[in-house]
Design a protein around this motif. Structure first.
Motif, PDB file in Angstrom:
ATOM      1  N   ASP A  58       0.858  -1.184   0.000  1.00 40.02           N
ATOM      2  CA  ASP A  58       0.000   0.000   0.000  1.00 40.02           C
ATOM      3  C   ASP A  58       0.899   1.241   0.000  1.00 40.02           C
ATOM      4  O   ASP A  58       1.554   1.532   0.995  1.00 40.02           O
ATOM      5  N   TYR A  59       0.938   1.934  -1.119  1.00 43.36           N
ATOM      6  CA  TYR A  59       1.785   3.120  -1.249  1.00 43.36           C
ATOM      7  C   TYR A  59       1.119   4.389  -0.707  1.00 43.36           C
ATOM      8  O   TYR A  59       1.689   5.467  -0.806  1.00 43.36           O
ATOM      9  N   ARG A  60      -0.067   4.258  -0.155  1.00 42.63           N
ATOM     10  CA  ARG A  60      -0.705   5.434   0.428  1.00 42.63           C
ATOM     11  C   ARG A  60      -0.037   5.745   1.758  1.00 42.63           C
ATOM     12  O   ARG A  60       0.201   4.858   2.559  1.00 42.63           O
ATOM     13  N   GLY A  61       0.266   6.980   1.973  1.00 43.66           N
ATOM     14  CA  GLY A  61       0.834   7.373   3.250  1.00 43.66           C
ATOM     15  C   GLY A  61       1.978   8.355   3.093  1.00 43.66           C
ATOM     16  O   GLY A  61       2.601   8.444   2.035  1.00 43.66           O
ATOM     17  N   LYS A  62       2.200   9.073   4.170  1.00 47.32           N
ATOM     18  CA  LYS A  62       3.270  10.062   4.199  1.00 47.32           C
ATOM     19  C   LYS A  62       4.017   9.953   5.511  1.00 47.32           C
ATOM     20  O   LYS A  62       3.472   9.521   6.522  1.00 47.32           O
ATOM     21  N   PHE A  63       5.270  10.370   5.458  1.00 44.54           N
ATOM     22  CA  PHE A  63       6.108  10.441   6.650  1.00 44.54           C
ATOM     23  C   PHE A  63       6.710  11.831   6.723  1.00 44.54           C
ATOM     24  O   PHE A  63       6.711  12.568   5.731  1.00 44.54           O
ATOM     25  N   LEU A  64       7.240  12.170   7.864  1.00 46.92           N
ATOM     26  CA  LEU A  64       7.855  13.473   8.078  1.00 46.92           C
ATOM     27  C   LEU A  64       9.331  13.279   8.381  1.00 46.92           C
ATOM     28  O   LEU A  64       9.690  12.512   9.284  1.00 46.92           O
ATOM     29  N   GLU A  70       7.859  16.502   4.039  1.00 43.49           N
ATOM     30  CA  GLU A  70       7.001  15.332   3.889  1.00 43.49           C
ATOM     31  C   GLU A  70       7.581  14.382   2.846  1.00 43.49           C
ATOM     32  O   GLU A  70       8.087  14.815   1.818  1.00 43.49           O
ATOM     33  N   ILE A  71       7.490  13.095   3.148  1.00 44.68           N
ATOM     34  CA  ILE A  71       7.884  12.045   2.204  1.00 44.68           C
ATOM     35  C   ILE A  71       6.612  11.299   1.837  1.00 44.68           C
ATOM     36  O   ILE A  71       5.892  10.819   2.711  1.00 44.68           O
ATOM     37  N   ASP A  72       6.353  11.190   0.561  1.00 46.84           N
ATOM     38  CA  ASP A  72       5.176  10.471   0.075  1.00 46.84           C
ATOM     39  C   ASP A  72       5.628   9.077  -0.363  1.00 46.84           C
ATOM     40  O   ASP A  72       6.559   8.940  -1.155  1.00 46.84           O
ATOM     41  N   LEU A  73       4.978   8.051   0.149  1.00 51.65           N
ATOM     42  CA  LEU A  73       5.341   6.683  -0.241  1.00 51.65           C
ATOM     43  C   LEU A  73       5.211   6.451  -1.742  1.00 51.65           C
ATOM     44  O   LEU A  73       5.930   5.633  -2.312  1.00 51.65           O
ATOM     45  N   GLU A  74       4.312   7.182  -2.396  1.00 53.04           N
ATOM     46  CA  GLU A  74       4.136   7.054  -3.858  1.00 53.04           C
ATOM     47  C   GLU A  74       5.447   7.286  -4.602  1.00 53.04           C
ATOM     48  O   GLU A  74       5.659   6.737  -5.678  1.00 53.04           O
ATOM     49  N   ALA A 114      15.930   1.803  -2.878  1.00 54.51           N
ATOM     50  CA  ALA A 114      15.750   2.902  -1.929  1.00 54.51           C
ATOM     51  C   ALA A 114      15.619   2.338  -0.515  1.00 54.51           C
ATOM     52  O   ALA A 114      15.113   1.229  -0.318  1.00 54.51           O
ATOM     53  N   PHE A 115      16.077   3.103   0.442  1.00 54.61           N
ATOM     54  CA  PHE A 115      15.984   2.745   1.854  1.00 54.61           C
ATOM     55  C   PHE A 115      15.137   3.788   2.563  1.00 54.61           C
ATOM     56  O   PHE A 115      15.220   4.976   2.256  1.00 54.61           O
ATOM     57  N   LEU A 116      14.365   3.338   3.547  1.00 48.64           N
ATOM     58  CA  LEU A 116      13.603   4.254   4.376  1.00 48.64           C
ATOM     59  C   LEU A 116      13.459   3.628   5.760  1.00 48.64           C
ATOM     60  O   LEU A 116      12.862   2.559   5.901  1.00 48.64           O
ATOM     61  N   LEU A 117      14.030   4.285   6.756  1.00 48.73           N
ATOM     62  CA  LEU A 117      13.917   3.825   8.132  1.00 48.73           C
ATOM     63  C   LEU A 117      12.961   4.759   8.857  1.00 48.73           C
ATOM     64  O   LEU A 117      13.188   5.971   8.886  1.00 48.73           O
ATOM     65  N   VAL A 118      11.898   4.199   9.413  1.00 51.81           N
ATOM     66  CA  VAL A 118      10.797   4.991   9.950  1.00 51.81           C
ATOM     67  C   VAL A 118      10.703   4.816  11.466  1.00 51.81           C
ATOM     68  O   VAL A 118      10.458   3.706  11.946  1.00 51.81           O
ATOM     69  N   PHE A 145       2.185  10.742  10.550  1.00 52.92           N
ATOM     70  CA  PHE A 145       0.832  10.651  10.006  1.00 52.92           C
ATOM     71  C   PHE A 145       0.249   9.243  10.157  1.00 52.92           C
ATOM     72  O   PHE A 145      -0.789   8.941   9.590  1.00 52.92           O
ATOM     73  N   GLY A 146       0.931   8.379  10.877  1.00 50.06           N
ATOM     74  CA  GLY A 146       0.472   7.009  11.076  1.00 50.06           C
ATOM     75  C   GLY A 146       1.067   6.061  10.048  1.00 50.06           C
ATOM     76  O   GLY A 146       1.859   6.450   9.196  1.00 50.06           O
ATOM     77  N   LEU A 147       0.671   4.791  10.151  1.00 43.79           N
ATOM     78  CA  LEU A 147       1.163   3.745   9.260  1.00 43.79           C
ATOM     79  C   LEU A 147       0.003   3.147   8.481  1.00 43.79           C
ATOM     80  O   LEU A 147      -1.068   2.911   9.047  1.00 43.79           O
ATOM     81  N   ASN A 148       0.230   2.878   7.196  1.00 45.58           N
ATOM     82  CA  ASN A 148      -0.818   2.243   6.400  1.00 45.58           C
ATOM     83  C   ASN A 148      -0.900   0.752   6.736  1.00 45.58           C
ATOM     84  O   ASN A 148      -0.090   0.225   7.501  1.00 45.58           O
ATOM     85  N   LYS A 149      -1.841   0.053   6.129  1.00 42.73           N
ATOM     86  CA  LYS A 149      -2.070  -1.356   6.472  1.00 42.73           C
ATOM     87  C   LYS A 149      -0.874  -2.248   6.140  1.00 42.73           C
ATOM     88  O   LYS A 149      -0.639  -3.240   6.813  1.00 42.73           O
ATOM     89  N   SER A 150      -0.101  -1.905   5.137  1.00 42.55           N
ATOM     90  CA  SER A 150       1.067  -2.713   4.783  1.00 42.55           C
ATOM     91  C   SER A 150       2.183  -2.605   5.816  1.00 42.55           C
ATOM     92  O   SER A 150       3.049  -3.472   5.883  1.00 42.55           O
ATOM     93  N   LEU A 151       2.162  -1.551   6.591  1.00 43.08           N
ATOM     94  CA  LEU A 151       3.231  -1.336   7.566  1.00 43.08           C
ATOM     95  C   LEU A 151       2.820  -1.655   9.004  1.00 43.08           C
ATOM     96  O   LEU A 151       3.619  -1.501   9.918  1.00 43.08           O
TER      97      LEU A 151
END
Length: 190
Positions: A58-64, A70-74, A114-118, A145-151
Motif C-alpha cells: 500500500d503506497y498510500r501514506g506520508k512520513f515526516l 514530507e515524504i510520500d510513499l508514492e 531505496a531505503f527508508l527507516l521509519v 501521520f500514522g502507518l498504512n495497512k502494509s506497515l
C-alpha cells in the motif's frame, strides 16, 4: 545460607538495573550487547518467500523527515524499497541499526534501490534525538501521520522489502544483521 548477604546482593543488582533504567542507559547497553550478537553472524535474515508475497504494498501514506519535509510513499513506486520500522526505546532496533547503516553504505548508489527507516515513537523529538549525533547516513523519517495497512506490525523492529512491481517480497519482525552478501544480492536482484 546467609540471608543478609543474599538480600544485599539482590539489592545491589536491582539498584544497578534501576539506575540504568532511569538514566536511559539500559536500552543502550542491551542494544550494544545485541549488536555484538548480530556481529557474530548467529542471527541472519531468513531470505525466503514470505507469507505476504501475493500482497500488494500500500503506497498510500506520508512520513515526516526530521527536517520537517514530507515524504510520500508514492515516490518509491517502481523501485526496490527496504523499509525498517524502529523506535528509540527498542534495544533490538538499536542493535541492528549499525548493520543497516553498513548495508546502506554499500548499496546507496544502486539506482533502483531505496531505503527508508521509519521511527514510530509517539513523539518525533524522541526519534530525532536517537538519530542525532549518529554517523548513519541512511534516509530516516517519522510516522507522524500514522502507518498504512502494509506497515502495521505486531512488533519492532520490522523490516520489509517491496519489489518494483509493488509486491512485498521480504517481511521480518525482529532484529537481524542484514549486512550480508546473501541479503545484498537479494536486494539487487529484485
Amino acid at each position: 545460607m546467609n540471608w543478609k548477604k543474599e538480600i544485599k546482593s539482590w539489592g545491589i543488582m536491582l539498584s544497578v538495573i534501576a539506575l540504568l533504567y532511569f538514566t536511559g542507559l539500559l536500552p543502550v547497553i542491551i542494544g550494544g550487547l545485541q549488536s555484538v550478537l548480530l556481529s557474530t553472524g548467529l542471527i541472519k535474515p531468513k531470505i525466503e518467500i514470505p507469507d505476504l508475497t501475493d500482497q500488494q504494498f500500500d503506497y498510500r501514506g506520508k512520513f515526516l523527515t526530521f527536517n520537517g519535509e514530507e515524504i510520500d510513499l508514492e515516490s518509491y513506486r517502481n523501485k526496490t524499497l527496504f523499509i525498517n520500522l524502529w523506535a528509540s526505546w527498542c534495544g533490538p532496533c538499536r542493535a541492528e541499526m549499525p548493520h543497516i547503516a553498513e548495508l546502506y553504505k554499500s548499496l546507496q548508489y544502486e539506482p533502483d534501490l531505496a531505503f527508508l527507516l521509519v521511527g514510530i515513537d509517539s513523539d518525533i523529538k524522541k526519534s530525532q534525538g536517537f538519530i542525532d549525533g549518529k554517523s548513519w547516513t541512511f534516509p530516516t523519517a517519522h510516522a507522524s501521520f500514522g502507518l498504512n495497512k502494509s506497515l502495521q506490525s505486531q512488533s519492532i523492529p520490522t523490516t520489509l522489502v517491496v519489489n518494483p512491481e509493488g509486491k512485498i517480497v521480504f517481511y521480518q519482525e525482529g532484529m537481524s544483521n542484514f549486512n550480508t552478501e546473501e541479503f545484498k544480492n537479494f536486494l539487487i536482484s529484485q
